[in-house]
Enzyme design. Structure first.
Site, PDB file in Angstrom:
ATOM      1  N   LYS A 100       0.672  -0.794  -0.087  1.00 44.99           N
ATOM      2  CA  LYS A 100       0.153  -0.150  -0.206  1.00 44.99           C
ATOM      3  C   LYS A 100       0.705   1.286  -0.011  1.00 44.99           C
ATOM      4  O   LYS A 100       1.949   0.896   0.508  1.00 44.99           O
ATOM      5  CB  LYS A 100      -1.289  -0.064   1.272  1.00 44.99           C
ATOM      6  CG  LYS A 100      -0.422   0.275   2.828  1.00 44.99           C
ATOM      7  CD  LYS A 100      -1.168   0.102   3.351  1.00 44.99           C
ATOM      8  CE  LYS A 100      -0.550  -0.387   4.898  1.00 44.99           C
ATOM      9  NZ  LYS A 100      -1.535  -0.145   6.307  1.00 44.99           N
ATOM     10  N   ARG A 137     -10.605  -0.090  15.424  1.00 45.02           N
ATOM     11  CA  ARG A 137     -10.360   1.089  14.436  1.00 45.02           C
ATOM     12  C   ARG A 137     -11.362   0.444  13.257  1.00 45.02           C
ATOM     13  O   ARG A 137     -12.414  -0.244  12.574  1.00 45.02           O
ATOM     14  CB  ARG A 137      -8.748   1.227  13.570  1.00 45.02           C
ATOM     15  CG  ARG A 137      -8.432   1.367  12.548  1.00 45.02           C
ATOM     16  CD  ARG A 137      -7.055   1.594  11.951  1.00 45.02           C
ATOM     17  NE  ARG A 137      -6.871   0.902  11.672  1.00 45.02           N
ATOM     18  CZ  ARG A 137      -5.791   0.423  10.393  1.00 45.02           C
ATOM     19  NH1 ARG A 137      -4.560   1.801  11.735  1.00 45.02           N
ATOM     20  NH2 ARG A 137      -5.136  -1.092  10.431  1.00 45.02           N
ATOM     21  N   TYR A 162      16.257  29.742   7.767  1.00 47.73           N
ATOM     22  CA  TYR A 162      15.033  30.708   8.552  1.00 47.73           C
ATOM     23  C   TYR A 162      15.298  31.104   9.571  1.00 47.73           C
ATOM     24  O   TYR A 162      15.162  29.729  10.701  1.00 47.73           O
ATOM     25  CB  TYR A 162      12.966  29.789   8.184  1.00 47.73           C
ATOM     26  CG  TYR A 162      13.408  30.057   6.636  1.00 47.73           C
ATOM     27  CD1 TYR A 162      12.636  31.391   6.008  1.00 47.73           C
ATOM     28  CD2 TYR A 162      12.386  29.326   5.935  1.00 47.73           C
ATOM     29  CE1 TYR A 162      13.406  31.543   4.922  1.00 47.73           C
ATOM     30  CE2 TYR A 162      12.117  29.221   5.145  1.00 47.73           C
ATOM     31  CZ  TYR A 162      12.417  30.476   3.615  1.00 47.73           C
ATOM     32  OH  TYR A 162      12.259  30.463   2.214  1.00 47.73           O
ATOM     33  N   ASP A 215      12.277  23.618  -0.149  1.00 47.19           N
ATOM     34  CA  ASP A 215      12.956  22.932  -0.933  1.00 47.19           C
ATOM     35  C   ASP A 215      14.820  22.557  -0.384  1.00 47.19           C
ATOM     36  O   ASP A 215      15.382  21.210  -1.720  1.00 47.19           O
ATOM     37  CB  ASP A 215      13.274  23.502  -1.805  1.00 47.19           C
ATOM     38  CG  ASP A 215      12.160  24.312  -2.394  1.00 47.19           C
ATOM     39  OD1 ASP A 215      10.859  23.526  -2.685  1.00 47.19           O
ATOM     40  OD2 ASP A 215      11.601  25.350  -2.306  1.00 47.19           O
TER      41      ASP A 215
HETATM   42  C1  LIG Z   1      -0.274  -1.635   7.372  1.00 54.39           C
HETATM   43  C2  LIG Z   1      -0.857  -2.879   7.126  1.00 54.39           C
HETATM   44  C3  LIG Z   1       0.396  -4.019   7.584  1.00 54.39           C
HETATM   45  C4  LIG Z   1       1.421  -3.531   7.398  1.00 54.39           C
HETATM   46  O1  LIG Z   1       2.084  -3.604   8.609  1.00 54.39           O
HETATM   47  P1  LIG Z   1       3.250  -3.505   8.629  1.00 54.39           P
HETATM   48  O2  LIG Z   1       3.844  -3.025   9.855  1.00 54.39           O
HETATM   49  O3  LIG Z   1       3.957  -2.181   7.948  1.00 54.39           O
HETATM   50  O4  LIG Z   1       4.297  -4.632   8.466  1.00 54.39           O
HETATM   51  C5  LIG Z   1      -0.931  -5.204   7.688  1.00 54.39           C
HETATM   52  N1  LIG Z   1      -1.991  -5.512   8.080  1.00 54.39           N
HETATM   53  C6  LIG Z   1      -3.023  -4.098   7.581  1.00 54.39           C
HETATM   54  C7  LIG Z   1      -4.538  -4.266   8.082  1.00 54.39           C
HETATM   55  C8  LIG Z   1      -1.960  -2.890   7.518  1.00 54.39           C
HETATM   56  O5  LIG Z   1      -3.305  -1.736   7.539  1.00 54.39           O
END
Ligand SMILES: *Cc1c(COP(=O)(O)O)cnc(C)c1O
Length: 397
Positions: free
Chosen positions: A36, A134, A268, A322
């Site tokens: 992802k 969640r 800055y 940048d």
């Molecule tokens: C992102 C995610 C993972 C992978 O998590 P990592 O900690 O990066 O291994 C696995 N399962 C779900 C549901 C996730 O959202």
């Protein structure tokens, strides 16, 4: 020269080797490589291909669009997508043979409608909220969802392939909630099977539990961050502790190198003031490129580390949109065009994404996934340039 004076060099041989290592760590489970968020900033398709070469039979993504991008890129491995809102292009996903997570009655209805529209059976994994609070169906609502799914299975609209969940405290190995959540998933599995489900996979482990708790591997593990050679449990040691190799190196060419007198403010707000006559360099990457502004060197504290010719230096003053500035010291021999490493494998003591996370008060996940779209990704394979990227990789070495 490439037009952008910085790049993320992604070593696909590291991704492949990490996938193999994760597969070896979970020999009784299938491997789902989580790709992802553009493969955690590393680039979706090159990483997905390398992960499959490394033994991943499955790819995991959050968004349906990410799953469709994998199919459009010619990836034929099993793909699971788990996060969508009403109105998502589920018919396209079903037509593309993408497995879909179902965590609510409306989602089951939409998946069933997508299956009927395409004339195909939709493969679903029902996600149970075993405690994370969640995504996932609350256990009290699970029986009705399972019965509805099994009725649709009898019609041929869906196939209930999996039951799954996600852990709240996986980054604290040994936390009592981990096995309590697994027990809740096992109870849900028993209930589903009593109702007639014939599941192919039960899964709960992401990287942390893949690395630290075989009892949580079940039928399939879903590592993301570990695939990229970073660890979700830095308190246990670096990636090498698990045989993992960081895949991404972010590097830039110094844009300006010049002398500044002692007592001169830098960047800055002049939060950094030179202690002596010195040489400073401008690194052409800033917060627009994902360099966290929290990694600034302010209030007398060094900013995030920078590797310059084997030396470990730090961001001086505020991170700008940048660019950042580095104090190269009074005896610097660097010139404009010399290479600076923001983070990489950590070999030879160079800075790592974990060092950056520590400097910015975050986790390595955020460092790599927020790398800006403006930063070119260049692919190498064990030091060899990958075709297509070959020219630029050759030029920047
Ligand atoms: C992102 C995610 C993972 C992978 O998590 P990592 O900690 O990066 O291994 C696995 N399962 C779900 C549901 C996730 O959202």
């Amino acid at each position: 020269m490439s037009t952008f004076p910085a790049r993320a060099v992604v070593d696909l041989s590291a991704v492949r080797a990490n996938a193999r290592t994760l597969g070896d760590l979970a020999p009784t489970a299938q491997l789902m490589a989580v790709v992802k968020a553009d493969a955690y900033g590393h680039g979706l398709l090159p990483v997905a291909r390398a992960a499959v070469e490394g033994g991943a039979a499955w790819l995991g993504v959050a968004q349906v669009g990410e799953a469709l991008a994998l199919r459009a890129g010619g990836i034929t491995a099993r793909v699971l997508a788990w996060l969508y809102a009403p109105g998502a292009p589920l018919a396209e996903a079903v037509a593309a043979d993408v497995d879909l997570s179902v965590a609510a009655p409306w989602a089951l209805d939409e998946v069933a409608a997508a299956a009927r529209a395409t004339g195909r059976t939709a493969r679903i994994h029902v996600k149970v909220d075993t405690g994370l609070g969640r995504n996932g169906i609350p256990p009290a609502d699970l029986p009705a969802l399972l019965d509805a799914a099994l009725r649709l299975e009898a019609e041929g609209a869906v196939r209930l392939v999996g039951l799954w969940s996600h852990l709240a405290f996986a980054d604290e190995p040994g936390h009592p909630s981990l096995h309590a959540q697994a027990d809740a998933l096992h109870a849900a599995v028993a209930d589903a099977e009593a109702r007639g489900a014939r599941l192919e996979v039960r899964h709960i482990a992401a990287s942390a539990s893949t690395l630290t708790d075989p009892a949580l591997h079940l039928d399939l593990v879903r590592p993301g961050i570990a695939l990229y050679g970073l660890t979700p449990v830095p308190q246990l040691g670096g990636p090498e502790r698990f045989g993992l190799v960081p895949a991404m190196t972010v590097e830039a060419e110094l844009a300006t190198v010049k002398r500044l007198p002692a007592g001169h403010g830098v960047s800055y707000g002049h939060h950094y003031v030179t202690a002596q006559d010195t040489t400073v360099g401008v690194v052409p990457l800033g917060y627009a490129d994902g360099v966290p502004r929290h990694a600034s060197g302010v209030d007398g504290l060094p900013g995030a580390p920078l590797g310059v010719a084997g030396r470990r230096l730090a961001i001086a003053g505020r991170v700008c949109m940048d660019q950042v500035v580095v104090d190269l010291g009074p005896d610097a021999t660097e010139v404009a065009g010399d290479r600076v490493v923001l983070f990489g494998t950590g070999a030879d003591g160079g800075p790592t994404a974990q060092d950056w996370a520590d400097a910015a008060g975050t986790i390595s996940y955020e460092i790599v996934t927020r790398l800006g779209a403006r930063v070119p990704r260049v692919y190498v394979d064990g030091g060899r340039a990958v075709s297509g990227a070959a020219r630029v990789a050759e030029e920047v070495r």
